[in-house]
Motif scaffolding. Structure first.
Motif, short mmCIF file in Angstrom:
data_model
loop_
_atom_site.label_atom_id
_atom_site.label_comp_id
_atom_site.label_asym_id
_atom_site.label_seq_id
_atom_site.Cartn_x
_atom_site.Cartn_y
_atom_site.Cartn_z
N HIS A 154 16.22 31.60 27.82
CA HIS A 154 17.12 32.64 27.34
C HIS A 154 17.50 33.61 28.45
O HIS A 154 18.67 33.95 28.61
CB HIS A 154 16.48 33.42 26.19
N PHE A 155 16.49 34.07 29.22
CA PHE A 155 16.78 35.09 30.24
C PHE A 155 17.11 34.49 31.61
O PHE A 155 17.45 35.21 32.53
CB PHE A 155 15.59 36.06 30.36
N GLY A 156 16.96 33.17 31.75
CA GLY A 156 17.28 32.51 33.01
C GLY A 156 16.24 32.75 34.07
O GLY A 156 16.45 32.42 35.25
N LYS A 157 15.13 33.36 33.72
CA LYS A 157 14.05 33.62 34.68
C LYS A 157 12.80 34.01 33.91
O LYS A 157 12.86 34.29 32.70
CB LYS A 157 14.43 34.76 35.63
N ASP A 158 11.69 34.04 34.63
CA ASP A 158 10.44 34.52 34.03
C ASP A 158 10.53 36.04 33.96
O ASP A 158 10.71 36.69 35.00
CB ASP A 158 9.27 34.06 34.91
N ILE A 159 10.43 36.62 32.79
CA ILE A 159 10.62 38.08 32.68
C ILE A 159 9.36 38.88 33.00
O ILE A 159 9.32 40.10 32.85
CB ILE A 159 11.16 38.51 31.29
N GLY A 160 8.32 38.20 33.43
CA GLY A 160 7.12 38.94 33.87
C GLY A 160 6.15 39.13 32.72
O GLY A 160 5.39 38.24 32.39
N THR A 161 6.21 40.29 32.11
CA THR A 161 5.21 40.61 31.08
C THR A 161 5.11 39.57 29.96
O THR A 161 6.10 38.94 29.59
CB THR A 161 5.53 41.98 30.44
N SER A 162 3.93 39.47 29.41
CA SER A 162 3.74 38.62 28.22
C SER A 162 3.96 39.40 26.93
O SER A 162 3.91 38.83 25.85
CB SER A 162 2.31 38.04 28.22
N PHE A 163 4.15 40.73 27.05
CA PHE A 163 4.24 41.58 25.85
C PHE A 163 5.53 42.40 25.90
O PHE A 163 5.51 43.61 26.15
CB PHE A 163 3.00 42.48 25.76
N PRO A 164 6.67 41.75 25.69
CA PRO A 164 7.95 42.45 25.81
C PRO A 164 8.21 43.44 24.67
O PRO A 164 7.50 43.45 23.66
CB PRO A 164 8.96 41.30 25.76
N SER A 165 9.25 44.24 24.87
CA SER A 165 9.63 45.24 23.86
C SER A 165 10.35 44.57 22.69
O SER A 165 10.80 43.43 22.79
CB SER A 165 10.57 46.27 24.50
N ARG A 166 10.50 45.35 21.62
CA ARG A 166 11.19 44.83 20.43
C ARG A 166 12.62 44.39 20.76
O ARG A 166 13.10 43.38 20.23
CB ARG A 166 11.21 45.90 19.33
N ARG A 184 -2.61 44.15 27.19
CA ARG A 184 -1.24 43.77 27.56
C ARG A 184 -1.07 43.59 29.07
O ARG A 184 0.01 43.21 29.53
CB ARG A 184 -0.24 44.80 27.02
N ASP A 185 -2.13 43.85 29.85
CA ASP A 185 -2.04 43.62 31.30
C ASP A 185 -2.08 42.13 31.64
O ASP A 185 -1.71 41.73 32.74
CB ASP A 185 -3.21 44.32 32.03
N HIS A 186 -2.58 41.33 30.71
CA HIS A 186 -2.76 39.89 30.97
C HIS A 186 -1.41 39.19 30.94
O HIS A 186 -0.64 39.36 30.01
CB HIS A 186 -3.68 39.32 29.88
N LYS A 187 -1.14 38.40 31.98
CA LYS A 187 0.10 37.60 31.98
C LYS A 187 -0.29 36.15 31.69
O LYS A 187 -1.05 35.53 32.42
CB LYS A 187 0.79 37.73 33.35
N PHE A 188 0.23 35.65 30.58
CA PHE A 188 -0.09 34.28 30.18
C PHE A 188 0.95 33.30 30.75
O PHE A 188 2.08 33.71 31.06
CB PHE A 188 -0.08 34.16 28.65
N ALA A 189 0.54 32.04 30.85
CA ALA A 189 1.50 31.01 31.31
C ALA A 189 2.08 30.34 30.08
O ALA A 189 1.39 30.10 29.09
CB ALA A 189 0.77 29.99 32.17
N SER A 190 3.37 30.04 30.16
CA SER A 190 4.03 29.36 29.04
C SER A 190 3.63 27.89 29.03
O SER A 190 3.63 27.24 30.07
CB SER A 190 5.55 29.48 29.18
N PHE A 191 3.31 27.36 27.88
CA PHE A 191 3.02 25.92 27.82
C PHE A 191 4.29 25.14 27.47
O PHE A 191 4.27 23.92 27.39
CB PHE A 191 1.88 25.60 26.83
N LEU A 192 5.38 25.87 27.25
CA LEU A 192 6.63 25.19 26.91
C LEU A 192 7.62 25.17 28.06
O LEU A 192 8.39 24.22 28.22
CB LEU A 192 7.28 25.87 25.70
N SER A 193 7.64 26.22 28.89
CA SER A 193 8.54 26.20 30.06
C SER A 193 7.69 26.29 31.30
O SER A 193 6.88 27.18 31.43
CB SER A 193 9.53 27.37 30.00
#
Ligand code: NAP
Length: 427
Positions: free
Chosen positions: A87-99, A417-426
């Motif tokens: 969707h964003f064309g890049k990794d947006i960093g945080t694993s806990f984005p805003s609403r 929320r400091d933890h950055k997870f890896a996507s298992f889909l992308s």
């Protein structure tokens, strides 16, 4: 497909939109009409500054607050066919984005991936007033109210899918003396921003996800102190300074709260973080789910089909308590769309068989005591649904991420929320 099939979907939040989305993916789509009381899609992900009633005088649907960040990793919220990276064309960093980010992402899937214009299926600003089933005609009469014009009309449908969500009707229990409390009393549904409680000592009743988030918001917005009062089990969180846990409230005298252990405290405001009621007041009584909340509603086959209505025509999407949230909902919606269209040939079950299946899952759900147990339960439900539909098996891979997330929360609730997870889909 029967020519006369006409499906009503109530709600255009994540549950209703997943339903429309999965209908749109099928080789043939029946006539689907969606009613949404808000002016736009997204359900509870829409923020409104209003509390109480909306611009039409209807109860505000969304309990969203201004600075909400997701409380589960976004890597557990993305779809097999649409990821945050896509969707964003890049990794947006945080694993806990805003609403805003989450809503933008979900709307991206509904817009870019559905293969048809889903908005055209939705009647916005239209509230459903009543749903009644007639056995003789095997159809539902749905009374709808266009809030912009005031028009009330009656529509006939062969199937109804209730996707209005279970987090919009506040559960607001009373406590002795609260009516004389000399301060503000509000439900978390009406919480908008921690700054409203600057310099205050605040009591939160309830200790679940809303309480956690609101306690942290208030302290980071200049609150003096927060007491989190638990009912059944102490969360035992490693809270930052200023936040403490207390047992249940016994009563209030003036601005003082007394707890059941005999201790007391003076507080300026009370926020009821006491959750929500699973209520669908527009449904005729016999079509309502009996149970208040559950990880598996006993009356719902595959978490969707309302068993008591023998003709298999009424469905609920997203009526369960959630951890997997949108992905479990998406699997249930995929199952429901395929079932309604007769694409699941092995699903011609008797009422007794359906009830046996549901009793099994409901029995398991009642035993759940910890987050890892809930995660394992919901992952196996996803696998079960995906086994039928051949859709969404990958979502179960979020299970270890949830377990990791649970450990992070236990280690330091203010820092999970400091933890950055890896996507298992992308990748
Ligand atoms: P909830 O999870 O249903 O929790 C309700 C809380 O109220 C529980 O602690 C419960 O205690 C307590 N309670 C209920 N009746 C009570 C009574 N009579 N006296 C004292 N305590 C009582 O509701 P929620 O925390 O509002 O969460 C709802 C949903 O919103 C969840 O899915 C959550 O993930 C979501 N949410 C998300 C975010 C985010 O993404 N940042 C933030 C907030 C909420 P017992 O458990 O002891 O019954």
């Amino acid at each position: 497909m029967s020519q006369s099939m006409r499906v009503c979907v109530i709600g255009a939040g994540p549950a209703g939109m997943s339903t429309l989305y999965h209908f749109a993916q099928l080789p043939k789509m029946p006539e689907v009409v969606c009613y949404e009381k808000q002016d736009t899609w997204g359900g509870l992900w829409n923020f409104t500054w209003r509390t109480g009633v909306d611009q039409y005088g209807e109860p505000c649907h969304s309990g969203m607050y201004k600075r909400l960040l997701t409380n589960a990793p976004k890597e557990c919220l993305e779809f097999t066919d649409y990821t945050f990276k896509e969707h964003f064309g890049k990794d947006i960093g945080t694993s806990f984005p805003s609403r805003e980010v989450v809503l933008d992402f979900m709307a991206g899937r509904w817009t870019n991936k559905a293969g048809r214009d889903l908005k055209r299926l939705i009647n916005f600003s239209t509230v459903v007033r009543s749903v009644v089933y007639t056995e003789k005609t095997e159809s539902f009469t749905v009374i709808v109210n266009d809030l912009k014009t005031g028009t009330i009309s009656s529509e006939q449908f062969t199937h109804v899918v209730i996707a209005g969500g279970i987090f919009n009707q506040p559960n607001a229990p009373a406590f002795p003396g609260i009516e004389n409390f000399d301060g503000r009393v509000v439900h978390s549904h009406d919480f908008k921003d921690g700054h409203e409680f600057k310099n205050q000592n605040v009591l939160l009743i309830g200790s679940s996800f809303s309480a956690e988030d609101i306690a942290l918001h208030i302290m980071s917005s200049g609150g003096k102190s927060v007491i989190v009062s638990w009912q059944t089990n102490a969360p035992n969180h490693n809270w930052p300074n200023g936040i403490t846990e207390k047992c249940s409230v016994r009563n209030f005298t003036g601005q003082t709260v007394q707890f059941t252990d005999g201790s007391s405290a003076a507080v300026d405001s009370i926020i009821l973080c006491t959750g929500y009621k699973t209520l669908f007041p527009f449904l005729e009584g016999r079509l309502r789910i009996e149970e208040k909340t559950s990880f598996y509603q006993r009356q719902l086959y595959k978490g969707s089909l309302f068993i008591p209505l023998a003709q298999s025509k009424l469905f609920f999407i997203g009526a369960q308590e959630q951890l997997f949230t949108v992905t479990l909902i998406d699997c249930i919606a995929a199952w429901t769309a395929r079932f309604i269209m007769g694409l699941l040939p092995n699903e011609s079950k008797t009422t007794k068989e359906m009830q046996n299946y549901s009793d099994h899952w409901h029995g398991r759900a009642k035993q759940l005591k910890s987050i890892p147990e809930i995660v394992a339960f919901q992952a196996s439900l996803i696998e079960n649904l995906a086994g039928d539909t051949k859709y969404g098996m990958e979502y179960a891979q979020a299970a270890p991420l949830f377990v990791e997330w649970d450990k992070d929360r236990k280690a330091a609730i203010a820092h999970f929320r400091d933890h950055k997870f890896a996507s298992f889909l992308s990748k």
